[in-house]
Design an enzyme around this catalytic site. Structure first.
Site, mmCIF file in Angstrom:
data_model
loop_
_atom_site.group_PDB
_atom_site.id
_atom_site.type_symbol
_atom_site.label_atom_id
_atom_site.label_comp_id
_atom_site.label_asym_id
_atom_site.label_seq_id
_atom_site.Cartn_x
_atom_site.Cartn_y
_atom_site.Cartn_z
ATOM 1 C CB THR A 41 40.843 35.658 42.702
ATOM 2 O OG1 THR A 41 40.245 36.929 42.241
ATOM 3 C CG2 THR A 41 42.156 34.878 42.466
ATOM 4 C CG HIS A 86 38.367 43.932 38.282
ATOM 5 N ND1 HIS A 86 38.377 44.976 39.485
ATOM 6 C CD2 HIS A 86 39.494 42.850 39.130
ATOM 7 C CE1 HIS A 86 39.761 44.952 40.653
ATOM 8 N NE2 HIS A 86 40.109 43.363 39.886
ATOM 9 C CG ASN A 120 40.694 45.845 44.767
ATOM 10 O OD1 ASN A 120 39.819 46.404 45.043
ATOM 11 N ND2 ASN A 120 39.927 44.479 44.213
ATOM 12 C CE1 TYR A 160 44.946 42.920 40.375
ATOM 13 C CE2 TYR A 160 43.205 43.141 41.302
ATOM 14 C CZ TYR A 160 44.244 42.598 41.266
ATOM 15 O OH TYR A 160 44.215 41.703 41.887
ATOM 16 C CG ASN A 207 47.451 44.107 44.312
ATOM 17 O OD1 ASN A 207 47.716 43.463 44.337
ATOM 18 N ND2 ASN A 207 45.822 43.948 43.580
#
Ligand code: 8OZ
Length: 367
Positions: A25, A178, A181, A183, A238
């Site tokens: 990112t 993805h 992490n 998400y 996260n």
């Protein structure tokens, strides 16, 4: 013995080498539209066997940080087309990382200021990056709302739709889903974020359902040989955790085995941090064995804190590809440097997220 610098057939593609640029990112796409500078950045790094793009939102709802790119609007697709064109001109290969952040977002980043969505209405104790009036800063993520079961097919459709346009309109060589992490897909997978009582919550088979529906849809759309997936079994990133990640991810990879995927991309340990987490042990060899025993033939891609020596060891021990993150930020010619055992430029953390050319396209190649 295989070397990092040997070619490898991965799904539908022949890669020049086994060094992959990890998804990173960088927050340099205002309005979610990739810029000419992004095309230059990726083209500079086309020496990688495979480039994986930064996380790219599949929908406005899937967006969780300012200035990350999207893949759902025509200007965004046109922007990406310039990126893939530049990479292909340099004989590189590039997959796009398909991203829905779920609860890792903020009302200021959501359509009509709506709350972000999640498997369950549990806030992540984490922060997101928001630019307001030209000034970037971190803000706590917003309280999410629970997705209705009847909204879930729409999310699967958005992944499929994004995958189709990625390879057709935007000329990507493939897509990486993805699922790491913390998400959306990782939120569904893990008990720390998923307390649903319907078919998408509870036992492992239910928590894995959304990811597997997405993977079947995406692979069905663009071909398994152009589809990869990224997972992070034990990362705390996260604010995510699971009560039995070993059983969960062994189930996931066994179910993925028949899809003929290009690769499975595994973040070992804490994303961007320690490879070993004392209270979160995990057996990655057992994970790979579960995949292979189920007939999985995709490349096994490992990531997190590797250097050349560790990467060569990983190949000797059965990995197929190694993904490098920070080293690729700071060394556009990383493959060449590794080949020559040349020193690496150190990355400048202050320019990782947001900003312009500095710390992005101005890292020098080795003299
Ligand atoms: C760092 C900053 C923002 C997003 C991830 C997409 O961890 C990310 C991310 C990393 O996968």
């Amino acid at each position: 013995m295989a070397s990092l610098f040997d070619p490898l057939q991965v799904g539908s593609l022949r890669l020049h080498n086994r060094i992959v640029m990890a998804p990173l990112t960088r927050n340099r796409a205002p309005g979610g539209i990739p810029t000419p500078m992004m095309a230059q950045y990726y083209a500079q790094r086309a020496n990688a066997g495979l480039l994986i793009s930064e996380g790219t939102a599949i929908s406005a709802q899937g967006q969780g940080y300012s200035d990350v790119p999207g893949l759902y609007g025509s200007e965004q697709l046109d922007g990406w087309k310039q990126v893939t064109h530049a990479v292909h001109e340099h004989k590189g290969r590039i997959f796009v990382q398909l991203w829905h952040v779920g609860r890792v977002s903020h009302v200021d980043l959501q359509p009509n200021g709506m709350r972000p969505v999640a498997p369950s209405p549990i806030a992540a104790k984490t922060r997101t990056y928001i630019v307001k009036n030209g000034v970037g800063g971190f803000a706590p993520t917003s309280e999410p709302r629970e997705l209705d079961a009847d909204e879930i097919p729409g999310i699967v459709h958005e992944f499929r739709h994004a995958a189709r346009h990625a390879v057709t309109t935007a000329s990507f060589d493939g897509v990486e889903v993805h699922a790491a992490n913390g998400y959306l897909l990782d939120q569904f997978l893990k008990t720390g974020a998923n307390q649903r009582r319907d078919d998408y919550g509870g036992p492992i088979e239910n928590r894995a359902r959304l990811l597997l529906e997405v993977m079947r849809a995406v692979a069905g759309e663009v071909g398994g040989g152009r589809t990869g997936v990224r997972i992070s079994p034990v990362t705390p990133a996260n604010d995510i955790d699971d009560e039995n990640p070993q059983a969960l991810f062994e189930y996931v990879v066994r179910e993925l085995a028949p899809l003929g995927l290009a690769y499975i991309h595994v973040i070992e340990g804490a994303t961007g941090g320690p490879r070993e987490i004392p209270d979160r042990p995990f057996d990655y060899v057992a994970l790979r064995t579960a995949y292979r025993d189920a007939g999985g033939k995709g490349a096994w891609m490992v990531n997190n804190g590797y250097d050349k020596v560790m990467a060569e060891q990983a190949l000797a021990q059965g990995a197929d590809l190694v993904a490098f993150g920070k080293a690729f930020i700071a060394n556009p010619d990383l493959v060449d440097r590794m080949h020559r055992d040349a020193p690496l430029n150190p990355p400048d953390k202050t320019t990782f997220f947001g900003g312009g050319a500095k710390g992005y396209i101005d890292y020098p190649a080795f003299a």
